[in-house]
Enzyme design. Structure first.
Site, mmCIF file in Angstrom:
data_model
loop_
_atom_site.group_PDB
_atom_site.id
_atom_site.type_symbol
_atom_site.label_atom_id
_atom_site.label_comp_id
_atom_site.label_asym_id
_atom_site.label_seq_id
_atom_site.Cartn_x
_atom_site.Cartn_y
_atom_site.Cartn_z
ATOM 1 N N ASP A 209 0.867 -1.173 0.000
ATOM 2 C CA ASP A 209 0.000 0.000 0.000
ATOM 3 C C ASP A 209 0.908 1.229 0.000
ATOM 4 O O ASP A 209 2.142 1.104 0.000
ATOM 5 C CB ASP A 209 -0.943 -0.010 1.209
ATOM 6 C CG ASP A 209 -2.273 0.698 0.927
ATOM 7 O OD1 ASP A 209 -2.250 1.754 0.250
ATOM 8 O OD2 ASP A 209 -3.324 0.211 1.374
ATOM 9 N N GLY A 233 4.216 1.599 -1.877
ATOM 10 C CA GLY A 233 4.192 1.980 -3.282
ATOM 11 C C GLY A 233 2.778 2.243 -3.743
ATOM 12 O O GLY A 233 1.820 2.101 -2.979
ATOM 13 N N PHE A 235 -0.298 1.362 -6.437
ATOM 14 C CA PHE A 235 -0.757 0.351 -7.395
ATOM 15 C C PHE A 235 -1.040 0.942 -8.772
ATOM 16 O O PHE A 235 -1.322 0.211 -9.724
ATOM 17 C CB PHE A 235 -1.958 -0.444 -6.874
ATOM 18 C CG PHE A 235 -3.085 0.354 -6.272
ATOM 19 C CD1 PHE A 235 -3.675 1.419 -6.931
ATOM 20 C CD2 PHE A 235 -3.588 0.000 -5.017
ATOM 21 C CE1 PHE A 235 -4.731 2.122 -6.376
ATOM 22 C CE2 PHE A 235 -4.637 0.701 -4.443
ATOM 23 C CZ PHE A 235 -5.221 1.761 -5.130
ATOM 24 N N HIS A 253 -13.767 -0.652 -6.332
ATOM 25 C CA HIS A 253 -14.992 0.159 -6.194
ATOM 26 C C HIS A 253 -14.688 1.627 -5.885
ATOM 27 O O HIS A 253 -15.578 2.474 -5.984
ATOM 28 C CB HIS A 253 -15.933 -0.442 -5.144
ATOM 29 C CG HIS A 253 -15.593 -0.097 -3.719
ATOM 30 N ND1 HIS A 253 -16.559 0.050 -2.753
ATOM 31 C CD2 HIS A 253 -14.405 0.111 -3.089
ATOM 32 C CE1 HIS A 253 -15.988 0.345 -1.592
ATOM 33 N NE2 HIS A 253 -14.686 0.384 -1.777
#
Length: 349
Positions: A209, A233, A235, A253
């Site tokens: 994360d 990091g 995504f 979502h």
């Protein structure tokens, strides 16, 4: 409720009563927030207490606090066991801060003034398709959280309690056999990953994360912390490669289709040929009334972030566009509509 009303015919009294309950729903929401901020549910853990006693403990105005508690009793959260003596109901007990999966942080997050102001701009979202949080605050919700440490802590607590409820269902419904190394992409403080590793002693894990998020990682459930690597990091840039399984839990979502595809394609790039993607999201059922619990969250996504809840065909379409093949959908039967969308790279048989 009456399905058909002729022109000029007055609505039935029961329909009038129902619409007033819907219109006034914000009153219950705000009463819940005040009760949680005062710690009322926790003060009633040992049993019923007199309103005056609760007022003294919470430094509240006793006659006004009684009116609040009476209102919450009418909503089914408390019982007035004797005159001005209040006790928790099972429904009210969900607001206790000391129970696993407590709803308390959710109340504090969703009913924080920052979210409340966003909802007052719902019309802006409907007319423009843009999320109202940015319109109300001049920045996106994640940038806002980075600038507000107190609210960020509440957000992280909300994610952890959600993970606590979801992890139990995931372990019960999904078979992790064959996964020797798993990456939790956007895994927050690591509760879900730690729970999985604690129940699979030979599995290795990677918590991934943003650096400021994983700095608060809590992995006490894993006896051997060397089994879990923590990497900071984005995504949107890269994903740790070489694992047998990749979890995306309540990530997609939060984003629109283009952003979601960027995340999914990065995961696909990192995945070895036989790796599995576990996309864990709520499903919108076909019947709108059956789907109401998820449609509530869909509206939350509309107002406060740029994402949305989706139907099974919509998730399948996203996965296919990103280069995946949807293998199966496994309902988690958790009471919140979650399922595991299990997928593999489409170029692998």
């Amino acid at each position: 409720m009456n399905a058909d009303i002729s022109p000029g015919q007055s609505p039935a009294p029961e329909d009038i009563a129902q619409i007033f309950r819907l219109i006034g729903g914000y009153r219950i929401s705000q009463a819940l927030r005040v009760a949680v901020e005062l710690g009322i549910p926790d003060l009633l853990v040992a049993g019923a207490r007199h309103c005056d006693d609760l007022a003294a403990t919470t430094r509240s105005h006793a006659p006004t606090l009684y009116r609040l508690l009476r209102f919450l009793a009418g909503a089914g959260l408390l019982n007035e066991a004797a005159p001005k003596q209040f006790a928790l109901t099972p429904l009210g007990s969900t607001l206790r801060a000391d129970v696993p999966g407590s709803i308390c942080p959710v109340v504090r997050l969703w009913l924080d003034e920052s979210h409340w102001q966003s909802w007052s701009h719902l019309l802006h979202s409907v007319q423009t398709g843009q999320h109202a949080f940015n319109h109300a605050h001049g920045m996106g919700v994640f940038d806002y959280l980075r600038k507000n440490a107190g609210l960020s802590a509440i957000f992280n607590a909300t994610m952890t309690t959600s993970s606590a409820r979801l992890a139990a269902a995931l372990l019960k419904q999904y078979d992790f056999h064959g996964i020797g190394r798993i990456v939790d992409v956007g895994g927050g403080h690591g509760f879900t990953l730690a729970t999985i590793l604690a129940n699979h002693p030979t599995m290795q894990g990677v918590l991934y994360d943003l650096p400021d998020v994983v700095a608060g990682a809590s992995l006490e459930a894993v006896e051997d912390v060397n089994r879990c690597e923590v990497i900071g990091g984005s995504f949107f840039e890269t994903i740790p490669a070489g694992a047998d399984g990749y979890i995306l839990k309540q990530i997609i979502h939060d984003w629109d289709d283009d952003q979601s595809l960027a995340i999914l394609r990065n995961v696909r790039t990192a995945m070895p040929a036989k790796a599995r993607l576990l996309l864990i999201e709520r499903r919108i059922e076909r019947d709108h009334r059956d789907a109401m619990r998820v449609l509530h969250i869909d509206m939350e996504m509309l107002v406060n972030v740029s994402g949305m809840e989706r139907t099974d065909p919509e998730y399948q379409s996203l996965l296919e566009q990103a280069g995946f093949r949807l293998e199966r959908v496994i309902p988690l039967r958790d009471g919140a509509g979650f399922a595991v969308f299990e997928a593999m790279r489409s170029d692998v048989n």
